[in-house]
Structures are given as structure tokens and as C-alpha cells.
Motif scaffolding. Structure first.
Motif, PDB file in Angstrom:
ATOM      1  N   MET A   1      75.179  70.151  78.312  1.00  0.00           N
ATOM      2  CA  MET A   1      76.072  69.360  79.141  1.00  0.00           C
ATOM      3  C   MET A   1      75.869  67.882  78.862  1.00  0.00           C
ATOM      4  N   THR A   2      76.963  67.166  78.769  1.00  0.00           N
ATOM      5  CA  THR A   2      76.848  65.719  78.589  1.00  0.00           C
ATOM      6  C   THR A   2      77.064  65.031  79.930  1.00  0.00           C
ATOM      7  N   ALA A 100      82.567  56.267  83.814  1.00  0.00           N
ATOM      8  CA  ALA A 100      81.246  56.249  84.455  1.00  0.00           C
ATOM      9  C   ALA A 100      81.195  57.258  85.596  1.00  0.00           C
ATOM     10  N   GLY A 101      79.996  57.685  85.900  1.00  0.00           N
ATOM     11  CA  GLY A 101      79.784  58.536  87.056  1.00  0.00           C
ATOM     12  C   GLY A 101      79.328  57.692  88.239  1.00  0.00           C
ATOM     13  N   ILE A 102      79.484  58.227  89.427  1.00  0.00           N
ATOM     14  CA  ILE A 102      79.033  57.565  90.648  1.00  0.00           C
ATOM     15  C   ILE A 102      78.297  58.607  91.490  1.00  0.00           C
ATOM     16  N   LEU A 158      85.636  63.928  97.882  1.00  0.00           N
ATOM     17  CA  LEU A 158      84.362  64.362  97.320  1.00  0.00           C
ATOM     18  C   LEU A 158      83.676  65.339  98.274  1.00  0.00           C
ATOM     19  N   THR A 159      82.877  66.205  97.717  1.00  0.00           N
ATOM     20  CA  THR A 159      82.145  67.201  98.490  1.00  0.00           C
ATOM     21  C   THR A 159      80.714  66.718  98.696  1.00  0.00           C
ATOM     22  N   TRP A 160      80.266  66.751  99.930  1.00  0.00           N
ATOM     23  CA  TRP A 160      78.892  66.357 100.258  1.00  0.00           C
ATOM     24  C   TRP A 160      77.993  67.576 100.181  1.00  0.00           C
ATOM     25  N   GLN A 177      80.230  66.429  86.686  1.00  0.00           N
ATOM     26  CA  GLN A 177      80.451  67.859  86.933  1.00  0.00           C
ATOM     27  C   GLN A 177      79.250  68.466  87.643  1.00  0.00           C
ATOM     28  N   ASP A 178      79.519  69.491  88.450  1.00  0.00           N
ATOM     29  CA  ASP A 178      78.430  70.227  89.116  1.00  0.00           C
ATOM     30  C   ASP A 178      77.428  70.714  88.077  1.00  0.00           C
ATOM     31  N   GLY A 179      76.167  70.539  88.377  1.00  0.00           N
ATOM     32  CA  GLY A 179      75.110  71.001  87.499  1.00  0.00           C
ATOM     33  C   GLY A 179      74.704  70.021  86.423  1.00  0.00           C
TER      34      GLY A 179
END
Length: 183
Positions: A1-2, A100-102, A158-160, A177-179
Motif C-alpha cells: 500500500m502506498t 496529501a492525506g489529513i 468522514l468516519t470517526w 485509505q483504510d489500513g
């Protein structure tokens, strides 16, 4: 996974976000070249703060300029940019860094303030909290930052998720992404 090359992490003072940052950075894909002895604070048995923090009055301002964001690092792997102040510019981050991710950390205002005071409050030696002036202003800033975090999460649906060690701490991610992260 990247994972994205940049991940912006925000949480209010006392939200336990620094500990979560350290959990995330255990992944060898993360750049930890921002860690130096002068960028460290230990609180009792907790490692407290390590690495670069961005914010008003700190070594690196909370400015969304690539040169500023890259200054603390000496290599190009994934960077975790930590700032309480990102809570007020989350939409700007999405606009300027669309790939970017947050990571958002939420803990209620009073529990956060209480933990921050227990951890040293204005006696914390790193990062610098002088900008907040006093406990009254800190309480206001924590509330405003939490509002920014919650609004962004709601806007983007977004899911908490509850943190695996701290039942009163919740985490949400954007553009990750999840994981992909150890959370």
C-alpha cells in the motif's frame, strides 16, 4: 500500500495527538529526520513531543509553503506535518495539496485541557505554547480548533474511529485509505 507523500496531522493541545503521531511514525515509510534532541519533550513515562511542530511562535510557522513544510526534514519519504493550527486551514490544505492525506484527532475540550495541564501546560518546553498566553485563551483556542476539526469531518462525511488505547479519543482520515496507517 502506498501512502501520500505528505500527511497533515491536527488535534488540539491535550488531545493525545502527539502520542498518536508517534504511533503513526513507527511505520518505516515515514520520514523522522525532523527528530532532534532540541525538538523533544518528555512528560513522566510518556515520550511527549518529538519532531517538528508547526505553529505561531514556533521554529516553523504554520504556513502552507512547500519550502517551509520541507525545512525540518533531510530526506524525501512521507512527511507527517504536525500543527494545532491546521484545524483552521483544512480546506486550504486540500486546495493546495490535493494528494496529501489529513489525520484528525478529536478529544473533547475539557478532557484535552485537563491532560495538557497535567502534561506540563505552559511549562512544556517543546513545542512553544507562549502564543496561547494563559489558561483562559488556551480553553478558547481548544474549542475553536475542535470546531474546525469537526466541521471539516462533517463537510467531507468522514468516519470517526475510537483510538485503540484511549476511549475518549477519536480519529478520522481524509485522502487515506483504510489500513494504510497504523491507527
Amino acid at each position: 500500500m502506498t501512502i501520500p507523500n505528505r500527511i497533515f496531522l491536527t488535534g488540539v493541545p491535550g488531545s493525545r495527538w502527539s502520542g498518536i503521531a508517534q504511533e503513526i511514525e513507527q511505520d518505516p515509510r515515514f520520514n523522522t529526520t525532523d527528530r532532534t534532541p532540541d525538538r523533544e519533550y518528555t512528560h513522566g513515562e510518556f515520550s511527549g513531543h518529538v519532531g517538528a511542530y508547526f505553529g505561531t511562535g514556533m521554529e516553523f510557522p504554520a504556513i502552507l509553503d512547500t519550502k517551509n513544510l520541507d525545512r525540518p526534514y533531510t530526506s524525501n519519504s512521507t512527511k507527517l506535518h504536525k500543527s494545532h493550527e491546521w484545524a483552521g486551514v483544512l480546506d486550504d490544505i486540500v486546495e493546495q495539496y490535493p494528494h496529501a492525506g489529513i489525520v484528525l484527532i478529536y478529544r473533547n475540550d475539557e478532557a484535552s485541557l485537563d491532560w495538557w495541564l497535567q502534561a506540563g501546560g505552559f511549562n512544556i518546553t517543546y513545542p512553544d505554547y507562549k502564543y496561547y498566553d494563559d489558561k483562559f485563551r488556551m480553553r478558547i483556542e481548544i474549542g475553536e480548533q475542535n470546531i474546525g476539526i469537526l466541521r471539516f469531518a462533517q463537510k467531507h462525511k468522514l468516519t470517526w474511529r475510537q483510538h485503540n488505547k484511549h476511549a475518549d479519543v477519536f480519529i478520522a482520515t481524509y485522502n487515506i485509505q483504510d489500513g494504510e496507517l497504523r491507527l
